[in-house]
Motif scaffolding. Structure first.
Motif, PDB file in Angstrom:
ATOM      1  N   ILE A  38       0.844  -1.199   0.000  1.00 27.41           N
ATOM      2  CA  ILE A  38       0.000   0.000   0.000  1.00 27.41           C
ATOM      3  C   ILE A  38       0.876   1.245   0.000  1.00 27.41           C
ATOM      4  O   ILE A  38       2.059   1.172  -0.351  1.00 27.41           O
ATOM      5  CB  ILE A  38      -0.982  -0.017   1.188  1.00 27.41           C
ATOM      6  N   GLU A  39       0.315   2.387   0.368  1.00 25.54           N
ATOM      7  CA  GLU A  39       1.027   3.650   0.254  1.00 25.54           C
ATOM      8  C   GLU A  39       2.355   3.617   1.010  1.00 25.54           C
ATOM      9  O   GLU A  39       2.459   3.065   2.104  1.00 25.54           O
ATOM     10  CB  GLU A  39       0.165   4.822   0.731  1.00 25.54           C
ATOM     11  N   ASP A  76       4.504  11.996  -8.118  1.00 27.53           N
ATOM     12  CA  ASP A  76       5.087  10.825  -7.453  1.00 27.53           C
ATOM     13  C   ASP A  76       6.528  10.696  -7.900  1.00 27.53           C
ATOM     14  O   ASP A  76       6.827  10.875  -9.093  1.00 27.53           O
ATOM     15  CB  ASP A  76       4.309   9.556  -7.811  1.00 27.53           C
ATOM     16  N   GLU A 110       4.123   5.630   2.732  1.00 23.92           N
ATOM     17  CA  GLU A 110       4.319   6.167   4.075  1.00 23.92           C
ATOM     18  C   GLU A 110       3.944   5.175   5.171  1.00 23.92           C
ATOM     19  O   GLU A 110       4.334   5.333   6.324  1.00 23.92           O
ATOM     20  CB  GLU A 110       3.534   7.465   4.265  1.00 23.92           C
ATOM     21  N   ARG A 111       3.200   4.105   4.834  1.00 18.82           N
ATOM     22  CA  ARG A 111       2.839   3.092   5.822  1.00 18.82           C
ATOM     23  C   ARG A 111       3.782   1.889   5.801  1.00 18.82           C
ATOM     24  O   ARG A 111       3.660   0.988   6.635  1.00 18.82           O
ATOM     25  CB  ARG A 111       1.407   2.621   5.595  1.00 18.82           C
TER      26      ARG A 111
END
Length: 358
Positions: A133-134, A278, A136-137
């Motif tokens: 997933i993204e 991005d 930052e996680r």
């Protein structure tokens, strides 16, 4: 039908361990059960390792005072399940969500953690969360912030699916939005307007004539690519549009910095407004580093460039050479029919055992 897995036997055949890990659902953000099982198994079955829990990531390492340290890293999360859990074994194949990407790689690493108490290199094992997933996680980011010393190594091997090949480094990726502006009008009186979609033709023309660069780094051939991946525009079926957005993705060789990649795309589209949406750096292969060169020799594989972005980039940013090496087929990742060959798991285990063995 579901299966209840109450414990993991890390000393079992890595093929059976792969199936068991698949049977513990671990969609991104929901990895706790699998992390708990891994942590318990490592503490109970690998007393020679120091174990650390970080969120839903589990880390373990030897402290033998060896001259070099090798880090084996694999994410334990998967994409959403598509009616492909629990696992199924048939005709030498293990089927199920995450078999290729990348629970088979995780199983190989976990098996070696428990069965190599005296490796000739010190070894760190990192089983981390939220890779799918993204960014930052991503659990590696949290580990870097909170336990940076656990990532120190002379070589990092990520168990991403490579079908048993050795894929070095990775491409960088950049996405930009290019906007064209016009003037709205009724399509019945189009001469009163200025069609923004038509103006996007200049963007597409430059893309069509773009010549991608090839570059050889450490014997690995990286080919760049600049592609339109999305076009949006239009107001209604009877309106000349006054805005069009073309999204372009640039996959660049790791000898370019992120700044150089952005500058290159600005030069290609000189005169056209763009916004960067991005950007991730690539990773140099670093195959000349002693630990990496030794692994290349032990694998018997001819290294090739990694087309795509993986977490090897995070290690490269820390100055750590990193490669992708895992038993899964990358073309099967995220598919409903995701599967992995049992002999691929066995072969990957043998190569790493030979490289790390005492």
């Amino acid at each position: 039908m579901t299966r209840t897995i109450s414990a993991l036997d890390l000393t079992a055949d890595p093929v059976a361990l792969t199936a068991a890990m698949v049977d513990v659902a671990s969609v991104s953000g929901e990895e706790r059960q699998l992390a708990d099982l891994l942590e318990h198994a490592l503490r109970e079955q690998a007393p020679h390792l120091e174990v650390l829990r970080s969120g839903d990531a589990v880390l373990a390492r030897t402290r033998l005072g060896r001259a070099h340290r090798v880090l084996l890293a694999g994410h334990i999360d998967t994409v959403p399940i598509a009616d492909n859990v629990p696992s199924r074994r048939a005709d030498g194949i293990v089927h199920g969500c995450g078999t290729s990407d990348m629970k088979s790689g995780d199983a190989v690493f976990a098996h070696l953690a428990a069965t190599l108490p005296e490796p000739r290199h010190d070894v760190t094992f990192v089983f981390y969360d939220c890779e799918e997933i993204e960014a930052e996680r991503n659990g590696l980011g949290r580990i870097e912030r909170e336990h940076r010393e656990w990532l120190d190594a002379d070589l990092a091997i990520l168990g991403e699916p490579t079908d048993g090949a050795l894929e070095a480094g990775c491409q960088g990726t950049l996405r930009v939005e290019l906007r064209t502006a016009g003037r709205r009008a009724h399509s019945a009186r189009s001469w009163l307007g200025d069609n923004a979609i038509h103006r996007a033709g200049e963007i597409l023309s430059r893309l069509a004539s773009y010549e991608a660069r090839d570059v050889d780094i450490d014997g690995c051939r990286y080919r760049e690519g600049l592609q339109a991946v999305r076009i949006s525009g239009g107001v209604a079926g009877n309106v000349v549009p006054d805005e069009c957005i073309v999204t372009v993705n640039f996959r660049f060789a790791p000898d370019r910095s992120t700044e150089q990649a952005v500058q290159h795309v600005r030069e290609v589209f000189d005169g056209i407004p763009l916004v960067v949406t991005d950007l991730s750096a690539g990773a140099l292969p670093g195959l000349s580093a002693p630990a990496a060169a030794e692994f290349v020799e032990a694998s018997g594989a001819v290294p090739r460039a990694k087309y795509g972005w993986t977490d090897v980039s995070r290690f490269a940013a820390l100055g750590i050479p990193a490669v992708n090496y895992g038993p899964g087929d990358p073309n099967l990742a995220h598919t409903r029919d995701e599967h992995v060959a049992e002999d691929a798991i066995t072969a990957c285990t043998a190569v790493l055992r030979r490289y790390l063995g005492s």
